[in-house]
Scaffold this motif. Structure first.
Motif, short mmCIF file in Angstrom:
data_model
loop_
_atom_site.label_atom_id
_atom_site.label_comp_id
_atom_site.label_asym_id
_atom_site.label_seq_id
_atom_site.Cartn_x
_atom_site.Cartn_y
_atom_site.Cartn_z
N PRO A 62 0.83 -1.21 0.00
CA PRO A 62 0.00 0.00 0.00
C PRO A 62 0.86 1.26 0.00
O PRO A 62 1.88 1.33 0.69
CB PRO A 62 -0.81 -0.13 1.30
CG PRO A 62 -0.80 -1.59 1.62
CD PRO A 62 0.51 -2.11 1.11
N ASP A 63 0.47 2.22 -0.78
CA ASP A 63 1.18 3.49 -0.85
C ASP A 63 0.99 4.24 0.47
O ASP A 63 -0.14 4.52 0.87
CB ASP A 63 0.61 4.33 -2.01
CG ASP A 63 1.46 5.56 -2.29
OD1 ASP A 63 2.13 6.05 -1.36
OD2 ASP A 63 1.45 6.04 -3.44
N PRO A 64 2.09 4.57 1.18
CA PRO A 64 1.94 5.26 2.47
C PRO A 64 1.28 6.62 2.35
O PRO A 64 0.75 7.14 3.32
CB PRO A 64 3.39 5.38 2.97
CG PRO A 64 4.24 5.21 1.77
CD PRO A 64 3.49 4.30 0.85
N ILE A 73 1.54 2.35 12.19
CA ILE A 73 1.51 1.35 13.26
C ILE A 73 2.78 0.49 13.25
O ILE A 73 3.41 0.27 14.29
CB ILE A 73 0.26 0.45 13.10
CG1 ILE A 73 -1.01 1.28 13.28
CG2 ILE A 73 0.30 -0.70 14.10
CD1 ILE A 73 -1.14 1.95 14.62
N VAL A 74 3.17 0.01 12.07
CA VAL A 74 4.36 -0.83 11.98
C VAL A 74 5.60 -0.05 12.40
O VAL A 74 6.46 -0.56 13.15
CB VAL A 74 4.52 -1.39 10.55
CG1 VAL A 74 5.86 -2.08 10.39
CG2 VAL A 74 3.38 -2.34 10.22
N VAL A 79 9.91 1.04 16.43
CA VAL A 79 10.66 2.00 17.23
C VAL A 79 10.59 1.65 18.71
O VAL A 79 11.62 1.68 19.42
CB VAL A 79 10.16 3.43 16.98
CG1 VAL A 79 10.78 4.41 17.97
CG2 VAL A 79 10.49 3.87 15.56
N ILE A 80 9.40 1.33 19.23
CA ILE A 80 9.32 1.07 20.67
C ILE A 80 10.09 -0.19 21.06
O ILE A 80 10.72 -0.23 22.13
CB ILE A 80 7.85 1.00 21.15
CG1 ILE A 80 7.10 -0.16 20.54
CG2 ILE A 80 7.13 2.30 20.86
CD1 ILE A 80 5.69 -0.31 21.07
N VAL A 81 10.09 -1.21 20.19
CA VAL A 81 10.88 -2.41 20.49
C VAL A 81 12.37 -2.08 20.44
O VAL A 81 13.15 -2.52 21.30
CB VAL A 81 10.53 -3.54 19.51
CG1 VAL A 81 11.49 -4.71 19.66
CG2 VAL A 81 9.10 -4.02 19.74
#
Length: 280
Positions: A62-64, A73-74, A79-81
Motif C-alpha cells: 500500500p502506498d503510504p 503502526i508498523v 521503534v518502541i521495540v
C-alpha cells in the motif's frame, strides 16, 4: 490438473521468497569485504528496490501517501521495540558523572541541531516556520538501530566504553525527547509564531508533564515487569521459560498506558529497558 492451476504462481509467495533472500544477502554479503559487520539497513533498502524493479509478480505494498495508518503502526511498533532493546543493553549505570556526555547530547546538542535545521529550512528552503521546526525535530534524533554498530554490545557482553555508553543512552532517549519540538511545530502551525500565546502551555504540558510522566511510567512499568519475569514466584520465575513474548507484551503495556496518561511512550519503553536490566 488439466487447467494447469497446480503450477499457478502466487505473487504473495514471490514476496515471501524475495524478503527472505534480501534479508539473508544483506547480512551475508558484507562478510566478503570486512570482518566487522556493517549496518545492513542500506543493503536492505537497495536490494529491496532491486526486487521490486526486477522480480516479476511481486505485489505492490500500500502506498503510504494513500494509506498511512498501517505504516504508522508498523513504524511505531518497530521503534518502541528498538528503544526498549537499547535500554536493555546497558549493563552498568555507574555513577551520575558517567551520564554527563549523554545529558549534554540530549540537552544541548539535539536542541541546537533542531534549531540549525529549522533555520536552514526556513531561510534557504523557503519552508514555513512550523514546517522547518518539524523537519528539525524529525532529523535530529539518532536512530537506535542504525547507530547500533557504534553502541555497546548485547547485555552481559561488557566493553561499555564511555563513548559507546553515551551514544547508546542518547539513542535510547532522544526519540522521546524530540517530541516536545514536534508539538512545538504543530502549535506554531495552528496558532502562529506567538510564544506569548502558547509558550507556557507548551512548557508545562509538552515539556515538563509528558517527559516526567514518561519517565515515571517507564520506571514503574519496568520494575513491575522485572518482578513478573525474574522475582515472583521465587522458585518458578517466568524468565526461565524463555517466553520472549511476555517481554514484548510488557513493552506494549508500558507504552500504551503511558500514552493513555499523556506521557511520552518512547521515553517510557527506554526507561523500562534500563530498569528491567537492573532488576535482572
Amino acid at each position: 490438473m488439466s487447467d494447469g492451476s497446480f503450477f499457478a504462481l502466487n505473487g504473495y509467495h514471490f514476496a515471501l521468497g524475495a524478503v527472505g533472500a534480501v534479508v539473508i544477502l544483506a547480512h551475508w554479503l558484507p562478510r566478503f569485504f570486512s570482518r566487522r559487520e556493517p549496518a545492513a539497513s542500506g543493503l536492505l533498502i537497495l536490494l529491496g528496490m532491486g526486487v521490486f524493479a526486477l522480480v516479476p509478480g511481486v505485489p505492490s505494498f500500500p502506498d503510504p501517501r494513500a494509506t498511512p495508518f498501517p505504516w504508522e503502526i508498523v513504524s511505531e511498533l518497530c521503534v518502541i521495540v528498538a528503544l526498549f532493546a537499547t535500554g536493555l543493553r546497558i549493563d552498568r549505570l555507574s555513577d551520575w558523572s558517567r551520564w554527563g556526555p549523554t545529558a549534554r547530547l540530549l540537552a544541548l546538542t539535539m536542541p541546537l541541531t533542531i534549531l540549525s535545521v529549522a533555520v536552514m529550512g526556513w531561510a534557504f528552503a523557503g519552508m514555513t516556520a512550523a514546517g522547518a521546526i518539524l523537519l528539525g525535530a524529525v532529523m535530529a534524533p539518532t536512530d537506535p538501530v542504525l547507530a547500533a554498530d557504534v553502541q555497546v554490545g548485547p547485555p552481559q557482553e561488557g566493553g561499555e566504553h564511555p563513548v559507546r555508553f553515551a551514544l547508546t543512552t542518547e539513542a535510547a532517549l532522544n526519540d522521546g525527547l524530540a517530541f516536545p519540538f514536534v508539538y512545538l511545530g504543530i502549535l506554531v502551525a495552528a496558532e502562529g509564531l506567538a510564544p506569548a500565546t502558547w509558550g507556557v502551555e507548551w512548557l508545562a504540558r509538552d515539556v515538563f508533564w509528558r517527559i516526567a510522566v514518561g519517565t515515571a511510567m517507564g520506571a514503574a512499568g519496568g520494575w513491575a515487569l522485572g518482578q513478573v519475569l525474574f522475582a515472583v514466584p521465587r522458585k518458578a520465575v517466568l524468565a526461565e521459560t524463555s517466553s520472549g513474548v511476555v517481554a514484548l507484551a510488557g513493552v506494549l503495556l508500558c507504552y500504551g498506558t503511558t500514552e493513555l496518561v499523556e506521557g511520552y511512550g518512547f521515553i517510557a519503553v527506554a526507561v523500562a529497558g534500563l530498569v528491567i536490566r537492573r532488576v535482572e
